[in-house]
Design an enzyme around this catalytic site. Structure first.
Site, PDB file in Angstrom:
ATOM      1  CD  GLN A 144       4.042   6.979   1.379  1.00 44.80           C
ATOM      2  OE1 GLN A 144       3.760   7.685   0.407  1.00 44.80           O
ATOM      3  NE2 GLN A 144       4.038   5.667   1.299  1.00 44.80           N
TER       4      GLN A 144
ATOM      5  CG  ASP B 172      -2.090  -0.975   1.064  1.00 43.63           C
ATOM      6  OD1 ASP B 172      -2.236  -1.564  -0.025  1.00 43.63           O
ATOM      7  OD2 ASP B 172      -2.844  -1.154   2.034  1.00 43.63           O
ATOM      8  N   GLY B 173       2.035   1.215   0.639  1.00 46.48           N
ATOM      9  CA  GLY B 173       2.913   2.382   0.680  1.00 46.48           C
ATOM     10  C   GLY B 173       3.354   2.827  -0.701  1.00 46.48           C
TER      11      GLY B 173
ATOM     12  CG  ASP C 271      -2.861  10.900  22.582  1.00 45.35           C
ATOM     13  OD1 ASP C 271      -2.885  11.770  23.469  1.00 45.35           O
ATOM     14  OD2 ASP C 271      -2.626   9.701  22.803  1.00 45.35           O
TER      15      ASP C 271
END
Length: 284
Positions: A237, A63-64, A167
């Site tokens: 990314q 997927d990256g 967070d």
């Protein structure tokens, strides 16, 4: 086949199978009279300008690699064929043994293309745009330090929604709904919907729940007096360090990703397999 004259293959240098599979695909396309360029990348960070002469990107890996290819393809509307070199993923649902079938279907004019919503993310500092990126999965604002709790202001469609102590905050697309947003309690959306999910990460107030919204401008403001440094990431990314009073504007991009999908399984089958849905507790 006339609609594809040049193909760019993007593959990770680190994957041992990359060169073998890329070579096989290149040989197949060249035999059909299609120009091919193969690029082995060491990192999926950043974005590359592919130019307007590429008609198809074949993304090998996981997927990256597809997220990286999507950002490269977005400015030109270039179609992407995702081929997984491991088990099929949420986005890379085409296995390495299936690439020829899906590619041939597309080259012959079949409508095996999913049109995926992408994000347009900008950061404004003192009224000036200092950052811009597109993304296929999500934009995340979170702490970069040990003290994780941050304070953010949220507005939707020029209406103040409230200040959030959490967070972090995720703004995800339907494609990204099965990623970080899902792990943080967000819903799964059908991959071709036109909607965005705003998901607080571990909110201090339990009433701060995920919100699904339509075509609205989402503005997140970094409030003053933070106890930690804060960073913006796009698709995990692209990274950008934020400062107090920065405004992050997230919108639906007019550029949709054209993603070739498997001829053997659909979106429901993919999430059923990846999430291990049994359908019957006795079979779980």
């Amino acid at each position: 086949m006339s609609r594809v004259k040049k193909v760019l293959i993007i593959a990770p240098e680190i994957k041992s199978e990359s060169k073998d599979v890329a070579g096989e695909i290149e040989e197949y396309l060249v035999a059909k009279g299609i120009k091919v360029q193969t690029l082995f990348i060491e990192s999926t960070e950043g974005t590359m300008d592919i130019g307007d002469s590429v008609d198809l990107i074949i993304a090998l890996g996981g997927d990256g690699t597809v997220l990286y290819a999507a950002r490269c393809a977005a400015p030109y509307g270039t179609t992407v064929l995702p081929v997984n070199l491991g088990t099929f993923g949420y986005i890379t649902e085409i296995e390495k043994s299936e690439w020829k079938e899906s590619l041939d279907a597309y080259l012959s004019g079949a409508d095996n293309v999913s049109k995926r919503l992408m994000l347009k993310v900008s950061v404004y500092r003192n009224g000036e745009e200092v950052f811009f990126s597109r993304g296929l999965n999500e934009a995340v604002i979170c702490s970069s330090g040990i003290a994780k709790v941050i304070n953010l202001g949220l507005s939707m469609d020029k209406t103040f929604a409230g200040n959030f102590r959490c967070d972090g905050m995720i703004v995800a697309t339907p494609t990204g709904s099965t990623g970080y947003s899902l792990a943080s309690g967000g819903p799964i959306l059908d991959a071709e919907m036109r909607a965005l999910i705003i998901t607080p990460i571990c909110p201090f107030t339990l009433s701060n729940r995920p919100v699904v919204t339509g075509e609205k401008e989402i503005v997140l403001e970094v409030l003053e007096h933070q106890r930690t440094d804060i960073v913006l990431t796009v698709d995990g990314q692209i990274y950008y360090e934020l400062k107090a009073n920065d405004k992050i504007i997230v919108e639906m991009s007019s550029k949709r990703l054209r993603l070739i999908h498997s001829t053997k399984r659909n979106f429901t089958e993919v999430i059923r397999e990846k999430l291990h849905w049994a359908g019957d507790m006795r079979n779980a």
